[in-house]
Design a protein around this motif. Structure first.
Motif, PDB file in Angstrom:
ATOM      1  N   TYR A  46       0.854  -1.184   0.000  1.00 41.62           N
ATOM      2  CA  TYR A  46       0.000   0.000   0.000  1.00 41.62           C
ATOM      3  C   TYR A  46       0.893   1.238   0.000  1.00 41.62           C
ATOM      4  CZ  TYR A  46      -3.595  -3.321   1.218  1.00 41.62           C
ATOM      5  OH  TYR A  46      -4.446  -4.380   1.195  1.00 41.62           O
ATOM      6  N   TYR A  47       0.627   2.141  -0.935  1.00 44.79           N
ATOM      7  CA  TYR A  47       1.396   3.376  -1.044  1.00 44.79           C
ATOM      8  C   TYR A  47       0.445   4.564  -0.981  1.00 44.79           C
ATOM      9  CZ  TYR A  47       5.129   0.388  -2.798  1.00 44.79           C
ATOM     10  OH  TYR A  47       6.089  -0.578  -2.929  1.00 44.79           O
ATOM     11  N   MET A  48       0.910   5.622  -0.325  1.00 46.34           N
ATOM     12  CA  MET A  48       0.141   6.858  -0.260  1.00 46.34           C
ATOM     13  C   MET A  48       0.957   7.944  -0.942  1.00 46.34           C
ATOM     14  SD  MET A  48      -1.321   6.422   3.665  1.00 46.34           S
ATOM     15  CE  MET A  48      -0.669   7.935   4.163  1.00 46.34           C
ATOM     16  N   ASN A  49       0.382   8.570  -1.964  1.00 44.26           N
ATOM     17  CA  ASN A  49       1.024   9.694  -2.647  1.00 44.26           C
ATOM     18  C   ASN A  49       0.536  10.967  -1.978  1.00 44.26           C
ATOM     19  OD1 ASN A  49       2.159   7.872  -4.441  1.00 44.26           O
ATOM     20  ND2 ASN A  49       0.413   7.995  -5.813  1.00 44.26           N
ATOM     21  N   MET A  50       1.479  11.665  -1.346  1.00 41.23           N
ATOM     22  CA  MET A  50       1.124  12.812  -0.522  1.00 41.23           C
ATOM     23  C   MET A  50       1.936  14.045  -0.905  1.00 41.23           C
ATOM     24  SD  MET A  50       1.019  10.864   3.135  1.00 41.23           S
ATOM     25  CE  MET A  50      -0.143  11.987   3.875  1.00 41.23           C
ATOM     26  N   GLU A  51       1.462  15.164  -0.434  1.00 35.82           N
ATOM     27  CA  GLU A  51       2.184  16.423  -0.597  1.00 35.82           C
ATOM     28  C   GLU A  51       3.560  16.286   0.056  1.00 35.82           C
ATOM     29  OE1 GLU A  51       1.564  21.028   0.952  1.00 35.82           O
ATOM     30  OE2 GLU A  51       0.043  19.520   1.361  1.00 35.82           O
ATOM     31  N   PHE A  52       4.581  16.804  -0.601  1.00 34.37           N
ATOM     32  CA  PHE A  52       5.939  16.751  -0.077  1.00 34.37           C
ATOM     33  C   PHE A  52       6.135  17.845   0.962  1.00 34.37           C
ATOM     34  CE2 PHE A  52      10.438  18.056  -0.286  1.00 34.37           C
ATOM     35  CZ  PHE A  52      11.018  16.861   0.098  1.00 34.37           C
ATOM     36  N   MET A  53       6.697  17.490   2.111  1.00 35.59           N
ATOM     37  CA  MET A  53       6.994  18.457   3.167  1.00 35.59           C
ATOM     38  C   MET A  53       8.499  18.672   3.177  1.00 35.59           C
ATOM     39  SD  MET A  53       4.448  17.095   6.183  1.00 35.59           S
ATOM     40  CE  MET A  53       5.323  15.564   6.343  1.00 35.59           C
ATOM     41  N   LYS A  54       8.933  19.832   2.674  1.00 39.42           N
ATOM     42  CA  LYS A  54      10.368  20.063   2.490  1.00 39.42           C
ATOM     43  C   LYS A  54      11.169  19.987   3.783  1.00 39.42           C
ATOM     44  CE  LYS A  54      10.374  25.056   2.779  1.00 39.42           C
ATOM     45  NZ  LYS A  54      10.971  26.267   2.279  1.00 39.42           N
ATOM     46  N   ASN A  55      10.553  20.261   4.914  1.00 36.38           N
ATOM     47  CA  ASN A  55      11.262  20.192   6.192  1.00 36.38           C
ATOM     48  C   ASN A  55      11.016  18.885   6.931  1.00 36.38           C
ATOM     49  OD1 ASN A  55      12.387  22.773   5.932  1.00 36.38           O
ATOM     50  ND2 ASN A  55      10.507  23.707   6.682  1.00 36.38           N
ATOM     51  N   GLY A  56      10.337  17.943   6.284  1.00 39.75           N
ATOM     52  CA  GLY A  56      10.027  16.672   6.935  1.00 39.75           C
ATOM     53  C   GLY A  56       8.775  16.804   7.791  1.00 39.75           C
ATOM     54  N   SER A  57       8.528  15.792   8.565  1.00 36.22           N
ATOM     55  CA  SER A  57       7.358  15.797   9.445  1.00 36.22           C
ATOM     56  C   SER A  57       7.628  16.666  10.674  1.00 36.22           C
ATOM     57  CB  SER A  57       7.028  14.369   9.897  1.00 36.22           C
ATOM     58  OG  SER A  57       8.057  13.892  10.762  1.00 36.22           O
ATOM     59  N   LEU A  58       6.596  16.946  11.409  1.00 39.95           N
ATOM     60  CA  LEU A  58       6.763  17.694  12.662  1.00 39.95           C
ATOM     61  C   LEU A  58       7.730  16.947  13.572  1.00 39.95           C
ATOM     62  CD1 LEU A  58       6.071  19.944  14.643  1.00 39.95           C
ATOM     63  CD2 LEU A  58       4.054  18.616  15.313  1.00 39.95           C
ATOM     64  N   ARG A  59       7.606  15.626  13.630  1.00 38.26           N
ATOM     65  CA  ARG A  59       8.507  14.821  14.464  1.00 38.26           C
ATOM     66  C   ARG A  59       9.959  15.005  14.007  1.00 38.26           C
ATOM     67  NH1 ARG A  59       7.784  13.353  19.032  1.00 38.26           N
ATOM     68  NH2 ARG A  59       9.582  14.661  19.182  1.00 38.26           N
ATOM     69  N   ASP A  60      10.196  15.011  12.687  1.00 34.80           N
ATOM     70  CA  ASP A  60      11.549  15.211  12.160  1.00 34.80           C
ATOM     71  C   ASP A  60      12.112  16.554  12.607  1.00 34.80           C
ATOM     72  OD1 ASP A  60      11.406  12.793  10.781  1.00 34.80           O
ATOM     73  OD2 ASP A  60      10.775  13.751   8.907  1.00 34.80           O
ATOM     74  N   VAL A  61      11.285  17.596  12.524  1.00 31.28           N
ATOM     75  CA  VAL A  61      11.730  18.940  12.904  1.00 31.28           C
ATOM     76  C   VAL A  61      12.045  18.993  14.389  1.00 31.28           C
ATOM     77  CG1 VAL A  61      11.025  21.359  13.112  1.00 31.28           C
ATOM     78  CG2 VAL A  61      10.504  20.083  11.025  1.00 31.28           C
ATOM     79  N   LEU A  62      11.156  18.436  15.201  1.00 30.51           N
ATOM     80  CA  LEU A  62      11.377  18.475  16.654  1.00 30.51           C
ATOM     81  C   LEU A  62      12.591  17.649  17.063  1.00 30.51           C
ATOM     82  CD1 LEU A  62       7.701  18.267  17.927  1.00 30.51           C
ATOM     83  CD2 LEU A  62       9.161  20.290  17.772  1.00 30.51           C
ATOM     84  N   ASP A  63      12.794  16.512  16.415  1.00 28.04           N
ATOM     85  CA  ASP A  63      13.938  15.663  16.759  1.00 28.04           C
ATOM     86  C   ASP A  63      15.268  16.260  16.315  1.00 28.04           C
ATOM     87  OD1 ASP A  63      12.370  13.770  17.981  1.00 28.04           O
ATOM     88  OD2 ASP A  63      12.337  12.397  16.270  1.00 28.04           O
ATOM     89  N   SER A  64      15.241  17.112  15.293  1.00 27.43           N
ATOM     90  CA  SER A  64      16.491  17.652  14.759  1.00 27.43           C
ATOM     91  C   SER A  64      16.982  18.874  15.521  1.00 27.43           C
ATOM     92  CB  SER A  64      16.323  18.015  13.283  1.00 27.43           C
ATOM     93  OG  SER A  64      15.469  19.139  13.146  1.00 27.43           O
TER      94      SER A  64
END
Length: 92
Positions: A46-64
């Protein structure tokens, strides 16, 4: 566009139906505070084609970032954006 793969290949009929309903709802949403879902494909995986988030997910931003390096202005803007997205969802 970003493509996400659902890690599970064997879903129960009930789980698959719940997944499809959620996808239908999310695909209809149109708000700048919510990531846009364009389509899903259900072949062997199963694949989901979604809008690209240039900064990653909120979790990615918070973890970085360390809490000290995230300015209060940014934190407040993020919280405001989340509130707007949740408000939109509850209106639908």
């Amino acid at each position: 566009m970003a493509i996400k793969q659902l890690k599970y290949t064997a879903l129960s009929a009930r789980t698959l139906e719940e997944f499809r309903r959620e996808v239908e709802v999310q695909a209809k949403l149109d708000s700048p505070g919510i990531v846009k879902l364009y389509e899903i494909t259900a072949d062997a995986h199963y694949y989901m084609n979604m809008e690209f988030m240039k900064n990653g997910s909120l979790r990615d931003v918070l973890d970085s970032k360390s809490p000290e390096s995230l300015p209060w202005e940014t934190r407040i803007q993020m919280a405001s954006n989340m509130a707007l997205g949740l408000s939109y969802l509850h209106e639908q």
